[in-house]
Design a protein around this motif. Structure first.
Motif, PDB file in Angstrom:
ATOM      1  N   ARG B  68       0.837  -1.201   0.000  1.00 33.52           N
ATOM      2  CA  ARG B  68       0.000   0.000   0.000  1.00 33.52           C
ATOM      3  C   ARG B  68       0.873   1.253   0.000  1.00 33.52           C
ATOM      4  NH1 ARG B  68      -3.573  -1.297   4.139  1.00 33.52           N
ATOM      5  NH2 ARG B  68      -4.867  -2.231   2.525  1.00 33.52           N
ATOM      6  N   ALA B  69       1.865   1.253   0.870  1.00 27.69           N
ATOM      7  CA  ALA B  69       2.741   2.431   0.962  1.00 27.69           C
ATOM      8  C   ALA B  69       3.484   2.649  -0.348  1.00 27.69           C
ATOM      9  CB  ALA B  69       3.737   2.252   2.108  1.00 27.69           C
ATOM     10  N   VAL B  70       4.034   1.557  -0.909  1.00 30.07           N
ATOM     11  CA  VAL B  70       4.842   1.696  -2.115  1.00 30.07           C
ATOM     12  C   VAL B  70       3.983   2.093  -3.317  1.00 30.07           C
ATOM     13  CG1 VAL B  70       6.267   0.443  -3.773  1.00 30.07           C
ATOM     14  CG2 VAL B  70       6.675   0.178  -1.331  1.00 30.07           C
ATOM     15  N   THR B  71       2.797   1.477  -3.445  1.00 28.45           N
ATOM     16  CA  THR B  71       1.901   1.833  -4.553  1.00 28.45           C
ATOM     17  C   THR B  71       1.502   3.303  -4.469  1.00 28.45           C
ATOM     18  OG1 THR B  71       1.014  -0.385  -4.334  1.00 28.45           O
ATOM     19  CG2 THR B  71      -0.132   1.093  -5.829  1.00 28.45           C
ATOM     20  N   GLY B  72       1.060   3.713  -3.292  1.00 27.98           N
ATOM     21  CA  GLY B  72       0.659   5.111  -3.106  1.00 27.98           C
ATOM     22  C   GLY B  72       1.817   6.052  -3.384  1.00 27.98           C
ATOM     23  N   LEU B  73       2.977   5.644  -2.923  1.00 28.26           N
ATOM     24  CA  LEU B  73       4.182   6.447  -3.110  1.00 28.26           C
ATOM     25  C   LEU B  73       4.506   6.611  -4.593  1.00 28.26           C
ATOM     26  CD1 LEU B  73       6.301   7.715  -1.252  1.00 28.26           C
ATOM     27  CD2 LEU B  73       7.585   5.594  -1.385  1.00 28.26           C
ATOM     28  N   ILE B 189       8.310   9.792   1.214  1.00 23.69           N
ATOM     29  CA  ILE B 189       8.372   8.464   1.831  1.00 23.69           C
ATOM     30  C   ILE B 189       7.945   8.550   3.291  1.00 23.69           C
ATOM     31  CG2 ILE B 189       9.960   6.656   2.595  1.00 23.69           C
ATOM     32  CD1 ILE B 189      11.489   7.038   0.007  1.00 23.69           C
ATOM     33  N   ALA B 190       8.463   9.546   4.000  1.00 25.28           N
ATOM     34  CA  ALA B 190       8.095   9.701   5.407  1.00 25.28           C
ATOM     35  C   ALA B 190       6.589   9.940   5.551  1.00 25.28           C
ATOM     36  CB  ALA B 190       8.884  10.852   6.019  1.00 25.28           C
ATOM     37  N   PHE B 191       6.074  10.876   4.759  1.00 25.22           N
ATOM     38  CA  PHE B 191       4.639  11.193   4.846  1.00 25.22           C
ATOM     39  C   PHE B 191       3.783  10.001   4.444  1.00 25.22           C
ATOM     40  CE2 PHE B 191       5.344  16.034   4.150  1.00 25.22           C
ATOM     41  CZ  PHE B 191       5.771  16.129   5.467  1.00 25.22           C
ATOM     42  N   ALA B 192       4.179   9.323   3.375  1.00 25.76           N
ATOM     43  CA  ALA B 192       3.378   8.199   2.886  1.00 25.76           C
ATOM     44  C   ALA B 192       3.343   7.079   3.926  1.00 25.76           C
ATOM     45  CB  ALA B 192       3.954   7.675   1.566  1.00 25.76           C
ATOM     46  N   TRP B 193       4.438   6.888   4.615  1.00 24.41           N
ATOM     47  CA  TRP B 193       4.499   5.836   5.636  1.00 24.41           C
ATOM     48  C   TRP B 193       3.564   6.179   6.799  1.00 24.41           C
ATOM     49  CZ3 TRP B 193       5.444   1.086   5.405  1.00 24.41           C
ATOM     50  CH2 TRP B 193       5.790   0.324   6.535  1.00 24.41           C
ATOM     51  N   ILE B 194       3.632   7.426   7.232  1.00 29.74           N
ATOM     52  CA  ILE B 194       2.718   7.877   8.295  1.00 29.74           C
ATOM     53  C   ILE B 194       1.270   7.709   7.827  1.00 29.74           C
ATOM     54  CG2 ILE B 194       1.889   9.902   9.574  1.00 29.74           C
ATOM     55  CD1 ILE B 194       4.796  10.970   9.398  1.00 29.74           C
TER      56      ILE B 194
END
Lengths: 281, 258
Positions: B68-73, B189-194
């Motif tokens: 999810r994080a990587v796709t959104g990123l 990356i930081a924001f997407a992870w949060i």
């Protein structure tokens, strides 16, 4: 690559491409709504294969003149023709070397030097060979994969010369290419430049602050005046190439030109600010 | 090399603080009473780690969260780079899109959650959109600033060498702007992870480390929450580290980084 050594006397006509004719050239800058003439009534003919140096006080428009010939600046009146063709923009038959080498820091030397070939007709293998040839020409073999930040100033400037030469332009323009180098490196690159010019046979026009460099390399030295920028005088340096730096004739010419540049008709130079004297306190 | 720079010493130094916290934690859990409820004994956390790993729950959650994080990123930052580039290269686009972007950016990400929840429900679509937005904002800024600060003198070389518009973009603008674009992506990356963990906790449904945390909270499973937290921390750390390596490689032409 054509490796014929030219020892013919300067001024001797050579047929082939690279003849530049500038006639009635003027360029005006507009600053705060005021017209400021930078170049006025420039007429100059450069023979094919000739090396012309341009010297003059700062603000005499010598760099502007090169930009106009290169086609980076097209807002001028008058006419510039290279081999009869009117110049209206940039073209690969004219190369330009800047004072700051302007190699792309994100590319290796071979990528930088190969840039001008990207839109040519050569295939990749041929391009690589041509790039290698030109890196060899400026004595940078072995540095193909180096990034510009890994090079010394002199090496970077030589690479910039290779990048400008890679399309084998008939006219190479040099805008104070050695101005940022230290004295020893400069002497070395000057010698290289003389060798490259003799090897390439293309016409070269170099703007410089260094009168010694101008007479050492130039078949002719164009002396310019400032405000507005115009040609004051053209000095023939009637000596064969390659030249020895120690030639007494060169030194005489240098002194003569320096004298002319620092002398003004109406007494002391207007550029000189009077030195505050002790009496004034 | 100073002693503190040796690999072995560095690993030991990095472990000092976590080990101290663990010892303190274990001491608290041994103290009994109310504190034993708040601080689960480490052996319990260990047991549920083994249990979650064996049941495949941990792997499924990790996979769901990371993908999810990587796709959104990917989608968010790609869109961000394009929009930022368009704004940097066209004054018209800048005038039209710029003010909208800068005002929309002021709404905190979680502020969009109710609206997006109404539109898209609490499924994957809603979560991806939030994560994508989280990555979008900083990359727009990075690519806008990055492309704009590319020096004129380099563009002039392109004119001199007869570059096509595409070559101007790929040979000059993009690599010239890359340092700031990558800074934007690092923030993304930081924001997407949060945003990934946040939306999983708040929207709850489906797999994911955040969803598991939220369920564990409802069941008062402190041990499960801790396993998920540690997994989140380690994954985030790895993600950042991998990107730092990639960045270093891409910017190897810069003197300071080489």
């Amino acid at each position: 690559m054509n490796v014929s050594t030219r020892v013919e006397a300067a001024g001797e006509a050579r047929s082939g491409p690279g003849a530049l004719t500038i006639s009635g050239l003027s360029r005006t800058f507009r600053i705060d709504g005021r017209e400021l003439p930078v170049l006025q009534g420039i007429d100059l003919s450069v023979r094919p294969g000739e090396f012309v140096s341009i010297v003059g006080p700062s603000g005499c428009g010598k760099s502007t003149l090169l930009r106009l010939i290169a086609g980076l600046d097209t807002d001028f009146s008058g006419e510039i023709r290279l081999d009869g063709k009117r110049i209206t923009g940039t073209g690969l038959e004219r190369g330009l070397v800047f004072q700051d080498h302007r190699l792309f820091p994100w590319m290796t030397l071979e990528e930088n030097v190969g840039l001008a070939l990207l839109n040519g007709t050569l295939d990749q293998a041929r391009r690589k060979a041509v790039v290698e040839d030109h890196l060899a020409l400026v004595n940078l073999t072995g540095f193909e994969k180096a990034y510009p930040h890994q090079l010394s100033g002199g090496m970077a400037q030589r690479a910039a010369i290779a990048r400008a030469l890679v399309t084998e332009p008939t006219l190479l323009l040099l805008d104070e290419p050695l101005g940022a180098l230290d004295a020893l490196t400069r002497v070395h690159v000057q010698r290289e430049l003389q060798r490259i010019w003799m090897q390439q046979g293309s016409t070269m026009i170099m703007v410089t602050h260094d009168v010694e460099e101008a007479v050492y390399l130039g078949d002719r030295v164009v002396i310019m005046d400032a405000r507005p920028g115009r040609i004051r005088r053209i000095v023939d340096v009637d000596l064969p190439h390659p030249r020895k730096r120690s030639l007494p004739q060169l030194h005489r010419l240098r002194d003569q030109i320096l004298d002319e540049l620092t002398r003004t008709p109406e007494g002391p130079s207007e550029n000189l600010v009077p030195f505050p004297s002790r009496e004034a306190r | 090399m100073r002693p503190i720079d040796r690999p072995a010493v560095r690993i030991i130094a990095a472990l000092l603080a976590p080990v101290a916290v663990l010892i303190w934690w274990q001491a608290q859990s041994a103290a009994g009473g109310a504190r034993a409820l708040a601080f689960v004994p480490l052996q319990d956390v260990g047991a549920s780690l083994v249990e979650m790993a064996a049941s495949g729950l941990l792997a499924a959650d990790t996979l769901a969260t990371v993908s999810r994080a990587v796709t959104g990123l990917l989608f968010g930052s790609m869109a961000g780079i394009l929009v930022g580039a368009a704004m940097a290269m066209s004054p018209i686009v800048d005038r039209i899109v710029g003010p909208l972007y800068h005002s929309v950016r002021q709404v905190p990400l979680l502020g969009w959650l109710p609206l997006i929840g109404l539109w898209l429900g609490n499924g994957d679509g809603a979560k991806l959109l939030i994560v994508g937005l989280a990555a979008f904002y900083p990359t727009v800024l990075g690519s806008y600033e990055g492309l704009r600060q590319v020096e004129r003198r380099y563009l002039e070389v392109g004119v001199l060498l007869g570059f096509t518009p595409l070559q101007h973009f790929t040979k000059v603008l993009l690599p010239g702007g890359l340092p700031l674009i990558l800074t934007g992506i690092a923030q993304a990356i930081a924001f997407a992870w949060i945003a990934t963990i946040g939306t999983e906790i708040l929207l709850g449904a489906g797999a994911g480390l955040g969803a598991t945390m939220s369920h564990a909270q409802a069941q008062q499973r402190m041990d499960v929450i801790l396993v998920a937290i540690v997994a989140t921390g380690l994954l985030g750390f790895t993600l950042n580290h991998l990107f730092a390596r990639l960045r270093q490689h891409l910017l190897r032409w810069q003197a300071a980084i080489a």
